[in-house]
Design a protein around this motif. Structure first.
Motif, short mmCIF file in Angstrom:
data_model
loop_
_atom_site.label_atom_id
_atom_site.label_comp_id
_atom_site.label_asym_id
_atom_site.label_seq_id
_atom_site.Cartn_x
_atom_site.Cartn_y
_atom_site.Cartn_z
N HIS A 3 95.33 -16.48 -49.01
CA HIS A 3 96.69 -16.30 -49.51
C HIS A 3 97.08 -17.51 -50.34
O HIS A 3 96.79 -18.65 -49.98
CB HIS A 3 97.67 -16.15 -48.35
N THR A 77 100.07 -13.86 -53.17
CA THR A 77 98.77 -13.20 -53.06
C THR A 77 98.74 -11.83 -53.74
O THR A 77 97.80 -11.52 -54.46
CB THR A 77 98.37 -13.07 -51.58
N THR A 78 99.74 -11.03 -53.51
CA THR A 78 99.74 -9.68 -54.07
C THR A 78 100.70 -9.54 -55.25
O THR A 78 100.87 -8.45 -55.78
CB THR A 78 100.12 -8.64 -53.00
N ASN A 161 99.89 -6.94 -63.89
CA ASN A 161 98.87 -7.41 -62.97
C ASN A 161 97.55 -7.52 -63.72
O ASN A 161 96.88 -6.53 -63.96
CB ASN A 161 98.73 -6.45 -61.79
#
Length: 172
Positions: A3, A77-78, A161
Motif C-alpha cells: 500500500h 493504492t487503488t 488510471n
C-alpha cells in the motif's frame, strides 16, 4: 499487498519518529519512505510503501489520525496517481562497453551525471517499474553502487488510471 500511504503532517520535530514508532509497535515494515515539504508552509508530506491487507491498513490509518500533528492520511493504492522515484546507479563501464551503456541509458531517458575511466553514474527518474527494468539491464555491466529515493506519489485530478491504460493492448 503493498500500500502507498500519503500522510500530511505539521512540520515539527519528532513527527517522523512518532509515526515510525507507531509502525514499529504494530509490526509494520516500511519498505519505502520519502519526506519533504508540501504545498503549504509548515506542512510536510510523508509517502510510505507498506505491506498489509485492507483491514490492517485501515487500522493503521485510524492510529495515524490519533497522533498529534497528523493532518490527513490517504491510501493511494487503488487511486489513480502519478508515482516517481529517483535512482543513482554506478556501473562498470570501460572504453570497450561505455557506448553500449550510454545507449541503454538513453533508451530509459537516464542522464549521465558522472563518468570515469572505469565507471559511469546514471540518474534515472520514473515509476518504480522503470527503475527495476534499467537495473536489470545494467546488471550485465556490473553494478557498483545504487542509491534510491523512496516512492513519491500524488493522486491524478483527471482520474485517469494509467495502470489500466498500460494493460490495454494496442491494436494496429
Amino acid at each position: 499487498m503493498k500500500h502507498t500511504i500519503s500522510v500530511l503532517v505539521e512540520d515539527e520535530a519528532g513527527v517522523l519518529t512518532r509515526i515510525a514508532g507507531l509502525f514499529a509497535r504494530r509490526g509494520f515494515n516500511i519498505e519505502s519512505l520519502a519526506v519533504g515539504p508540501a504545498e503549504k508552509g509548515g506542512i510536510s508530506r510523508i509517502t510510505m510503501v507498506v505491506p498489509g491487507d485492507e483491514r490492517s491498513i485501515e487500522q493503521l490509518t485510524k492510529q495515524l489520525y490519533k497522533l498529534i500533528n497528523v493532518l490527513k492520511v490517504n491510501d493511494l493504492t487503488t487511486t489513480p496517481c502519478v508515482e516517481r522515484e529517483l535512482m543513482l546507479i554506478k556501473v562498470s563501464a570501460t572504453a570497450s562497453n561505455r557506448a553500449e551503456a550510454i545507449e541503454l541509458a538513453q533508451v530509459f531517458r537516464a542522464r549521465v551525471v558522472d563518468i570515469s575511466e572505469e565507471t559511469i553514474t546514471l540518474e534515472i527518474v520514473g515509476d518504480p517499474g522503470k527503475l527495476v527494468a534499467i537495473e536489470q539491464m545494467l546488471g550485465k555491466f556490473g553494478i557498483r553502487e545504487i542509491a534510491r529515493t523512496g516512492k513519491i506519489a500524488l493522486s491524478r485530478e483527471s482520474g485517469v488510471n494509467t495502470e489500466y491504460l498500460k494493460s490495454l493492448e494496442v491494436k494496429v
